[in-house]
Design a protein around this motif. Structure first.
Motif, mmCIF file in Angstrom:
data_model
loop_
_atom_site.group_PDB
_atom_site.id
_atom_site.type_symbol
_atom_site.label_atom_id
_atom_site.label_comp_id
_atom_site.label_asym_id
_atom_site.label_seq_id
_atom_site.Cartn_x
_atom_site.Cartn_y
_atom_site.Cartn_z
ATOM 1 N N UNK A 1 60.853 73.147 -58.558
ATOM 2 C CA UNK A 1 59.948 72.962 -57.239
ATOM 3 C C UNK A 1 58.984 74.036 -57.124
ATOM 4 N N UNK A 2 59.494 75.392 -57.051
ATOM 5 C CA UNK A 2 58.540 76.557 -57.034
ATOM 6 C C UNK A 2 57.448 76.436 -58.035
ATOM 7 N N UNK A 3 57.855 75.982 -59.364
ATOM 8 C CA UNK A 3 56.679 75.928 -60.159
ATOM 9 C C UNK A 3 55.720 74.698 -60.099
ATOM 10 N N UNK A 4 56.005 73.995 -59.219
ATOM 11 C CA UNK A 4 54.951 72.895 -58.727
ATOM 12 C C UNK A 4 54.190 73.303 -57.612
ATOM 13 N N UNK A 5 54.153 74.409 -57.221
ATOM 14 C CA UNK A 5 53.242 74.995 -56.107
ATOM 15 C C UNK A 5 53.666 74.669 -54.793
ATOM 16 N N UNK A 6 54.956 74.715 -54.580
ATOM 17 C CA UNK A 6 55.563 74.521 -53.296
ATOM 18 C C UNK A 6 56.237 75.915 -52.885
ATOM 19 N N UNK A 7 56.096 76.061 -51.580
ATOM 20 C CA UNK A 7 56.583 77.653 -51.017
ATOM 21 C C UNK A 7 57.940 77.718 -50.931
ATOM 22 N N UNK A 8 58.757 78.911 -51.018
ATOM 23 C CA UNK A 8 59.942 78.835 -50.966
ATOM 24 C C UNK A 8 60.875 78.407 -50.027
ATOM 25 N N UNK A 9 59.989 78.295 -48.714
ATOM 26 C CA UNK A 9 60.796 77.650 -47.596
ATOM 27 C C UNK A 9 61.024 76.251 -47.799
ATOM 28 N N UNK A 10 59.834 75.766 -48.261
ATOM 29 C CA UNK A 10 59.917 74.067 -48.501
ATOM 30 C C UNK A 10 60.752 73.567 -49.661
ATOM 31 N N UNK A 11 60.564 74.711 -50.574
ATOM 32 C CA UNK A 11 61.387 74.176 -51.726
ATOM 33 C C UNK A 11 62.963 74.097 -51.472
ATOM 34 N N UNK A 12 63.307 75.116 -50.726
ATOM 35 C CA UNK A 12 64.914 75.371 -50.319
ATOM 36 C C UNK A 12 65.074 74.155 -49.464
ATOM 37 N N UNK A 13 64.367 73.708 -48.522
ATOM 38 C CA UNK A 13 64.610 72.529 -47.522
ATOM 39 C C UNK A 13 64.637 71.283 -48.425
ATOM 40 N N UNK A 14 63.446 70.969 -49.022
ATOM 41 C CA UNK A 14 63.464 69.720 -49.686
ATOM 42 C C UNK A 14 64.184 69.445 -50.830
#
Lengths: 327, 341, 313
Positions: A207-220
């Motif tokens: 998720x992070x490698x797709x350009x999503x920040x850590x917070x959103x990656x964690x939640x989603x």
């Protein structure tokens, strides 16, 4: 015959003996439900469905049972337990909702965002909070927070507005719910943290490698995948909140009163008493048959509540398994 | 391949491309570029974490403060007396002994039962449905409120067959309250913890250990007894320590099944057994009774007893850490916060 | 080496003087035969099997430069993993990074989208530019949308296929776009990844139920959804069966038209099939960097020659 016992145990025997002990546990539960139900039956029989309704002041009804002696009449069994049921649902509901938010945020903090030094501090603190006995929570509540609320938070105007119905003295819904929240949060944090750690890092990395920040990656991704664990924690926490007797009995003001939301802010300051607290407080009078039946009826209700929770959580987990959400 | 020129451009993220004039500055993932909702969530998360620390530290400091303020060594060794005058009402030796006795009785009953069940579930577990039922059953017990267990205990132990466990009146009415009865129900409180720890430990033992033992000709029973159980000793101790912590901190069962009296009140003649058959109180019921919620109104005594109780419970819970770190515990590391469950 | 079995004899003949049977015969291995090396396939002539997968002819113009690495050095703690590497990544070309395990090629790949920052002990020196801008000065999530990555183990999220591909699109921007607006982009990404035909009526099925090769193509589609400029692939086929590998290699050759592709592989044949430029790394150093025909056919460094001929791995 001693020879028989002395010989090295065959697997068969070991299996049977261990199995018997294990089944003992099952029998205990079975007996628990049956015995309590038997003892509770007179109360339900005398009241019918109105047991669950409101029939006037619960405290008066309970007092009457204490005084009814060894041969109570049907009238002595009268009980409309609605205020107690309502109080239980209210405190448990508020505590679980607040606790869920609090524990989820804390768990994410522990797993992903806390600096190492802070994490080393928080984890023992969570275990500490889980270990503190409920009577200590109750003591701090009754000696610190109840006077605080009673003397500083409740205004005389509020006291006056309800003075014909109930007296406000600090023991209240507010203090009960808040302390209950703190009591159940560690359970939820423990389950949630374990659940979050069990989610493969590769998902979060993807998720992070797709350009999503850590917070959103964690939640989603991670939190979404850990939903069964979060749910399991919430169920256990709800069961704990339902059954909490001692702490509530100390800080709730201990009146069989149903707090009225129509009172506005004063609603938070009104006293109440839950089913569990009622049982504990009247336990010494349990020899009076009317009281005994009523208390067992309340205990049965609590037992069923716990069973329903377990069943409900099992049911909710089923559709989540479809998307490969980990168990 | 579809022609892409007909599709409208993607919504472009609002990301600035800052540049210093050649000055190299690592722009880490900074929170200021997140959406507003993300930033608010991040703030709340930090607030939650810090609040949690504050509450935990607050409770410990407060109890330590009050405890040290009011605790005197004499309180630990003098017996409580029912007296309105606090200087004459003594200490809490009896409740302290009560806590110790109750905890020991509870864990002594719980441990063999839990270890046997866990061993059966992991090593045998046939028929399958029965194994699952036992596990579910223990989960149900874990989720049952202590007040329900207390009330059930009362029903159970007031039956005639259990008259030997407590005081029986002349007319045959069984009192049902004693250390034995309370301890038996307390064992249910500790059972899930010992069961879970033992089960985790046994499951963590790799199968080749068992296979090696069978290959040497040992039966399954002997393998369990000589190989498996000794290696999960640390797990059992951990579970037992956690269970003891829970027993020591429980109040509801004490109030209902122990009588919650001030002093130990033995029944019968056989020394030792008479205490177990008798009623009494523990630190928890002592604190409850001395708080404004009970009859006494002695906050100082309540604080000191609560402080001692907290120390005992904390010691038991954190002894787990020492055991895990020192012993070669199987599977204890798997659950980082498992102790809190 | 030639393995030559001894002629089989009956046990009656093969008994020692005391009459007990001898152990079974041993096969002899002759070590004195000279080593033969297969010649590299000739490039440019068509009609070889799979010629559609052959590279373009050697004379070609380079595409526009997308990313450049200047003196890149990466260290984890005290251990320097990448030492002073300079490369160019161009659009329309596939750059294959080859080298034995532990040579730093995966670390190099991960610095291109700043994924090494997830490891606390990682430190980086040197400059990486994308379209002329220093990537350190870009906001890192924006960078990662322009430079996407596909991992060795397929890691689709535990969601439906549609949600997987739409994930990157949903989480950018300040408002969550409606599902209907995302459909064309998901369609496009799945088509580019060659997966559309197989799953077009199964978009809401769980992604984890797909086969390994399909999951990897799904991850490629997911990476393509945000229309990146550069696609990084970390040994994408190593966990897949040969059939899926072939499908993905064909896919790479199609994708390189619009993107710059950087692929890390330990499979030399794959690097030869797929790569236009090849960079050979050994223990953190960039030993050789050039066109694939040159690195495989006429390597300049001796170490490269040894590696491509299989002397070590």
């Amino acid at each position: 015959m001693l020879e028989q016992v002395r010989k090295p145990w065959t697997d068969r025997r070991a299996e049977r003996s261990l199995g018997a002990l294990a089944c003992l546990v099952l029998l205990v539960i079975l007996f628990m439900v049956v015995f309590v139900a038997i003892r509770a039956w007179p109360s339900f029989h005398a009241n019918g469905l109105s047991w669950f309704g409101a029939k006037g002041n619960v405290d008066i009804q309970l007092d009457r049972m204490v005084n009814s002696g060894a041969n109570p009449t049907k009238a002595d069994y009268q009980l409309g337990a609605w205020p107690l049921i309502y109080a239980t649902a209210l405190t448990t509901g508020v505590a679980v909702i607040l606790g869920l938010v609090f524990s989820l945020l804390s768990a994410i903090f522990i797993v992903e965002f806390a600096p190492e030094s802070l994490r080393r501090l928080i984890v023992p603190i969570v275990r500490l909070l889980a270990a503190v006995p409920s009577v200590v929570y109750g003591l701090i509540g009754i000696l610190v927070f109840v006077p605080l609320v009673g003397n500083h938070l409740i205004t005389p105007g509020q006291k006056q507005s309800v003075q014909y119905v109930i007296q406000l003295s600090g023991g209240s819904l507010l203090v009960s719910s808040l302390i209950l929240t703190i009591m159940i949060t560690p359970i939820m944090i423990a389950f949630t943290v374990d659940g979050l750690y069990a989610i493969p890092r590769s998902w979060r990395e993807g998720a992070v490698a797709l350009g999503v920040n850590r917070w959103r990656a964690m939640w989603t991704v991670t939190v979404r995948a850990a939903r069964p664990a979060i749910l399991a924690g919430a169920v256990l926490a709800t069961a704990r909140a339902l059954g909490e007797a001692i702490m509530i009995s100390m800080v709730s003001g201990s009146k069989g009163f149903a707090p009225n939301p129509a009172d506005g802010l004063t609603f938070l300051f009104e006293p109440l008493r839950t089913l569990a607290a009622t049982v504990v407080e009247n336990a010494e009078s349990i020899n009076a048959p009317a009281m005994r039946a009523s208390l067992y009826a309340m205990a049965l209700l609590l037992l069923f509540g716990g069973l329903v929770l377990s069943l409900g959580s099992w049911l909710i987990k089923q559709p989540l398994k479809k998307y490969g959400v980990r168990n | 391949m579809a022609t892409r020129s007909t599709l409208p451009p993607l919504p472009s993220p609002s990301a600035p491309v800052p540049g210093g004039p050649g000055r190299k500055r690592r722009v880490n993932e900074s929170v200021s570029t997140w959406r507003l909702t993300d930033r608010i969530g991040y703030l709340f998360m930090w607030a939650a974490g810090l609040l949690l620390c504050a509450i935990g530290i607050g409770i410990v400091l407060f109890m330590a403060l009050k405890g040290l303020q009011y605790l005197r060594p004499s309180l630990l060794v003098s017996r409580p007396q029912a007296d309105l005058d606090q200087s004459k009402s003594g200490g809490f030796l009896d409740p302290l002994l009560g806590t110790v006795i109750l905890t020991i009785v509870g864990i002594v009953i719980a441990t063999p039962l839990a270890v046997a069940s866990a061993t059966w579930v992991v090593e045998y577990g046939r028929p399958r449905w029965l194994g699952r039922a036992v596990e579910s059953g223990i989960e149900i017990i874990a989720g049952t409120p202590d007040i329900v267990i207390a009330v059930f205990g009362l029903v159970l132990f007031q039956q005639g067959i259990f008259g030997w466990m407590s005081f029986t009146a002349q007319g045959g009415a069984v009192f049902g309250r004693s250390f034995l009865t309370a301890g038996s129900m307390m064992s249910l409180i500790a059972l899930p913890m010992v069961f879970a720890s033992t089960r985790e430990g046994l499951q963590a033992i790799p199968s080749h250990v068992r296979e090696a033992s069978y290959a040497l000709g040992k039966t399954k029973a002997a393998t369990i007894r000589r190989v498996l159980l000794p290696s999960v000793r640390a797990n059992i101790s951990t579970g037992a320590a956690l269970g003891m912590g829970r027993i020591a901190g429980d109040t509801a069962i004490v109030v209902v099944l122990l009588g919650a009296s001030l002093q130990l009140d033995p029944q019968g003649d056989v020394p030792g057994l008479k205490t177990l058959k008798g009623t009494g109180g523990t630190l928890t019921s002592y604190v409850y009774n001395n708080s404004p919620a009970g009859e006494g109104n002695a906050p100082q005594k309540a604080y000191s007893a609560a402080f001692v109780l907290l120390l005992i419970v904390i010691a038991l819970n954190f002894a787990v850490d020492l055991v895990a770190r020192r012993g070669s515990a199987q599977g204890i590391e798997t659950s980082r916060l498992g102790a809190a469950k | 080496m030639i393995i030559e079995p001894e002629p089989m004899t009956t046990t009656g003949d093969r008994s020692d003087p005391r009459g007990a049977p001898l152990p079974p015969p041993v096969r002899r291995i002759r070590l004195d035969e000279p080593a033969t090396i297969a010649n590299a396939p000739v490039v440019g002539e068509g009609a070889a099997p799979g010629s559609s997968r052959m590279r373009r002819a050697t004379l070609r113009t380079h595409g526009p430069e997308r990313m450049t690495l200047e003196g890149l050095t990466v260290a984890y703690g005290d251990n320097t993993v990448v030492k002073g590497v300079s490369l160019t990544i161009r659009q329309g070309e596939v750059l294959a990074l080859i080298g034995p395990s532990g040579c730093g090629k995966t670390t190099l790949l991960r610095t291109l989208n700043r994924l090494t920052e997830l490891t606390p002990s990682a430190r980086r020196g040197g400059i990486i530019r994308i379209d002329g801008h220093d990537i350190d000065e870009l906001e890192v999530t924006a960078l990662r949308r322009r430079v996407s990555m596909v991992f060795q183990q397929p890691n689709p999220f535990p969601m439906s296929i549609f949600d997987n591909v739409a994930y990157a699109l949903r989480e950018q921007g300040s408002k969550r776009p409606a599902t209907r607006t995302l459909e064309p982009y998901v369609h496009e990404a799945l088509q580019r990844a060659g997966l559309w035909e197989e799953i077009k009526d199964k978009l809401d099925h769980p992604a984890l139920r797909l086969s390994g090769g399909q999951q990897q193509r799904l991850c490629i589609a997911r990476a393509l959804a945000a229309r990146p400029e550069v696609l990084l692939m970390d040994e994408p086929c190593s966990a897949l069966d040969p059939k899926s590998t072939q499908v993905i290699e064909d896919l790479i050759l199609e994708l390189r038209e619009e993107l710059a592709v950087v692929i890390v592989t330990h499979n030399l044949q794959q690097a030869y099939r797929v790569g236009d430029d090849v960079a050979f790394m050994y223990l953190g150093d960039l030993v050789e960097y050039g066109a694939a025909e040159q690195v495989f056919g006429a390597p300049r460094a001796e170490r490269t020659r040894d590696y491509v001929r299989g002397a070590f791995g």
